[in-house]
Design a protein around this motif. Structure first.
Motif, PDB file in Angstrom:
ATOM      1  N   TYR A 111      44.558  52.759  47.010  1.00 55.31           N
ATOM      2  CA  TYR A 111      44.719  51.334  46.763  1.00 55.31           C
ATOM      3  C   TYR A 111      45.409  51.098  45.433  1.00 55.31           C
ATOM      4  O   TYR A 111      45.476  51.977  44.582  1.00 55.31           O
ATOM      5  N   ASN A 112      45.923  49.894  45.301  1.00 56.20           N
ATOM      6  CA  ASN A 112      46.405  49.451  44.001  1.00 56.20           C
ATOM      7  C   ASN A 112      46.397  47.929  43.968  1.00 56.20           C
ATOM      8  O   ASN A 112      46.178  47.273  44.984  1.00 56.20           O
ATOM      9  N   VAL A 113      46.589  47.412  42.783  1.00 54.39           N
ATOM     10  CA  VAL A 113      46.583  45.974  42.549  1.00 54.39           C
ATOM     11  C   VAL A 113      47.889  45.609  41.865  1.00 54.39           C
ATOM     12  O   VAL A 113      48.350  46.315  40.978  1.00 54.39           O
ATOM     13  N   ALA A 114      48.483  44.502  42.294  1.00 53.94           N
ATOM     14  CA  ALA A 114      49.682  43.989  41.631  1.00 53.94           C
ATOM     15  C   ALA A 114      49.418  42.531  41.252  1.00 53.94           C
ATOM     16  O   ALA A 114      48.742  41.823  41.996  1.00 53.94           O
ATOM     17  N   PRO A 115      49.884  42.058  40.121  1.00 48.88           N
ATOM     18  CA  PRO A 115      50.646  42.806  39.120  1.00 48.88           C
ATOM     19  C   PRO A 115      49.775  43.864  38.436  1.00 48.88           C
ATOM     20  O   PRO A 115      48.558  43.733  38.360  1.00 48.88           O
ATOM     21  N   PHE A 116      50.436  44.930  37.982  1.00 46.52           N
ATOM     22  CA  PHE A 116      49.730  46.080  37.444  1.00 46.52           C
ATOM     23  C   PHE A 116      48.745  45.721  36.333  1.00 46.52           C
ATOM     24  O   PHE A 116      47.646  46.242  36.268  1.00 46.52           O
ATOM     25  N   GLY A 117      49.118  44.814  35.453  1.00 47.78           N
ATOM     26  CA  GLY A 117      48.249  44.449  34.338  1.00 47.78           C
ATOM     27  C   GLY A 117      46.933  43.827  34.774  1.00 47.78           C
ATOM     28  O   GLY A 117      45.941  43.865  34.052  1.00 47.78           O
ATOM     29  N   ALA A 118      46.896  43.268  35.974  1.00 43.74           N
ATOM     30  CA  ALA A 118      45.675  42.631  36.468  1.00 43.74           C
ATOM     31  C   ALA A 118      44.658  43.653  36.962  1.00 43.74           C
ATOM     32  O   ALA A 118      43.483  43.335  37.110  1.00 43.74           O
ATOM     33  N   GLY A 119      45.090  44.881  37.214  1.00 41.35           N
ATOM     34  CA  GLY A 119      44.187  45.908  37.717  1.00 41.35           C
ATOM     35  C   GLY A 119      43.000  46.142  36.811  1.00 41.35           C
ATOM     36  O   GLY A 119      41.900  46.424  37.273  1.00 41.35           O
ATOM     37  N   LEU A 120      43.197  46.007  35.531  1.00 42.63           N
ATOM     38  CA  LEU A 120      42.128  46.209  34.556  1.00 42.63           C
ATOM     39  C   LEU A 120      41.012  45.181  34.729  1.00 42.63           C
ATOM     40  O   LEU A 120      39.868  45.428  34.384  1.00 42.63           O
ATOM     41  N   TYR A 121      41.326  44.027  35.322  1.00 44.73           N
ATOM     42  CA  TYR A 121      40.362  42.932  35.454  1.00 44.73           C
ATOM     43  C   TYR A 121      39.873  42.744  36.884  1.00 44.73           C
ATOM     44  O   TYR A 121      39.061  41.875  37.154  1.00 44.73           O
ATOM     45  N   PHE A 122      40.388  43.564  37.802  1.00 43.54           N
ATOM     46  CA  PHE A 122      39.956  43.482  39.200  1.00 43.54           C
ATOM     47  C   PHE A 122      38.848  44.504  39.396  1.00 43.54           C
ATOM     48  O   PHE A 122      39.071  45.699  39.299  1.00 43.54           O
ATOM     49  N   SER A 123      37.634  44.041  39.664  1.00 41.90           N
ATOM     50  CA  SER A 123      36.474  44.932  39.766  1.00 41.90           C
ATOM     51  C   SER A 123      35.912  44.932  41.175  1.00 41.90           C
ATOM     52  O   SER A 123      35.567  43.875  41.712  1.00 41.90           O
ATOM     53  N   LYS A 124      35.811  46.126  41.754  1.00 35.54           N
ATOM     54  CA  LYS A 124      35.214  46.271  43.081  1.00 35.54           C
ATOM     55  C   LYS A 124      33.739  46.604  42.914  1.00 35.54           C
ATOM     56  O   LYS A 124      33.380  47.496  42.148  1.00 35.54           O
ATOM     57  N   ILE A 125      32.902  45.889  43.652  1.00 33.60           N
ATOM     58  CA  ILE A 125      31.465  46.149  43.640  1.00 33.60           C
ATOM     59  C   ILE A 125      31.130  47.156  44.738  1.00 33.60           C
ATOM     60  O   ILE A 125      30.374  48.093  44.535  1.00 33.60           O
ATOM     61  N   ASP A 126      31.709  46.961  45.913  1.00 36.33           N
ATOM     62  CA  ASP A 126      31.518  47.880  47.029  1.00 36.33           C
ATOM     63  C   ASP A 126      32.809  47.872  47.838  1.00 36.33           C
ATOM     64  O   ASP A 126      33.476  46.842  47.945  1.00 36.33           O
ATOM     65  N   CYS A 127      33.150  49.035  48.391  1.00 40.59           N
ATOM     66  CA  CYS A 127      34.423  49.131  49.096  1.00 40.59           C
ATOM     67  C   CYS A 127      34.409  50.284  50.089  1.00 40.59           C
ATOM     68  O   CYS A 127      33.894  51.354  49.793  1.00 40.59           O
ATOM     69  N   PHE A 128      35.021  50.049  51.241  1.00 39.15           N
ATOM     70  CA  PHE A 128      35.188  51.111  52.234  1.00 39.15           C
ATOM     71  C   PHE A 128      36.013  52.263  51.670  1.00 39.15           C
ATOM     72  O   PHE A 128      35.909  53.395  52.128  1.00 39.15           O
ATOM     73  N   CYS A 129      36.789  51.983  50.639  1.00 37.58           N
ATOM     74  CA  CYS A 129      37.655  53.010  50.053  1.00 37.58           C
ATOM     75  C   CYS A 129      36.882  54.013  49.208  1.00 37.58           C
ATOM     76  O   CYS A 129      37.427  55.032  48.797  1.00 37.58           O
ATOM     77  N   PHE A 130      35.595  53.748  48.963  1.00 37.75           N
ATOM     78  CA  PHE A 130      34.786  54.673  48.177  1.00 37.75           C
ATOM     79  C   PHE A 130      34.389  55.904  48.991  1.00 37.75           C
ATOM     80  O   PHE A 130      33.931  56.885  48.440  1.00 37.75           O
ATOM     81  N   GLU A 131      34.534  55.830  50.321  1.00 36.42           N
ATOM     82  CA  GLU A 131      34.122  56.924  51.199  1.00 36.42           C
ATOM     83  C   GLU A 131      35.202  57.231  52.223  1.00 36.42           C
ATOM     84  O   GLU A 131      36.003  56.371  52.570  1.00 36.42           O
TER      85      GLU A 131
END
Length: 195
Positions: A111-131
């Motif tokens: 996964y990734n987040v755009a714009p790139f600078g916003a990735g630092l502030y996008f927080s996942k609590i739970d995600c299918f991507c963790f497994e």
């Protein structure tokens, strides 16, 4: 200790350069991953244990995107194209995956987040991507991701001007793990016993 002759000195320097370059190549992936997680560069996100305690009135639009690595036979798509949330408010989005084949297929999501600078502030609590995910033939599943955008984004000189954030996932096929194989064998044995 006597000094090295020029030929030996040059050979020793060449070996040192090769060793150094090898060490840098070996360390580049973990160092880059660490750098992206710390800075949010490259769209890396954060992982949070719980939602934000601060919720602001300012809103941001979150868009959802899905793709598959070449050769990955699943169908994969977001169930919503976008949602508007207040900064700090917890969001819950769903992606759908479907295995149209006649064989079990395992996958993992990058996964990734755009714009790139916003990735630092996008927080996942739970995600299918963790497994890693395993879909049986013909199986269709809904996969959730819960997240929030940290209100601290308004204090970032670059990221505070973002009006929308895009969360993108790409599924990649992986080899079935030993645990997955064992589950399949147990399921097959249980089906045979029930007949």
């Amino acid at each position: 200790m006597k000094p090295l002759d020029p030929k030996n000195k040059t050979a020793l320097q060449a070996v040192a350069v090769v060793v150094f370059m090898g060490a840098m190549a070996w360390a580049s992936v973990p160092l880059y991953d660490w750098f992206c997680r710390v800075t949010g560069y490259g769209g890396e996100t954060n992982v949070a244990l719980a939602g934000s305690t601060d919720v602001l009135d300012q809103t941001i639009k979150v868009r959802f995107d899905a793709s598959l690595e070449r050769g990955m036979p699943w169908e994969f798509k977001p169930q919503q194209l976008e949602m508007t949330l207040r900064l700090g408010e917890e969001g819950l989005a769903f992606y759908e995956a479907y295995n149209p084949t006649d064989r079990p297929i395992a996958g993992t999501a990058s996964y990734n987040v755009a714009p790139f600078g916003a990735g630092l502030y996008f927080s996942k609590i739970d995600c299918f991507c963790f497994e890693e995910q395993l879909l049986m033939p013909g199986e269709r599943v809904d996969m959730p991701v819960s997240f929030f955008v940290d209100p601290e984004i308004i204090n970032d000189a670059d990221a505070k001007f973002a009006k929308h954030i895009t969360l993108s996932y790409t599924f990649h096929e992986i080899e079935l793990t030993d645990e997955m194989q064992a589950t399949l064998e147990t399921d097959a044995t249980d089906s045979g016993t029930m007949n």
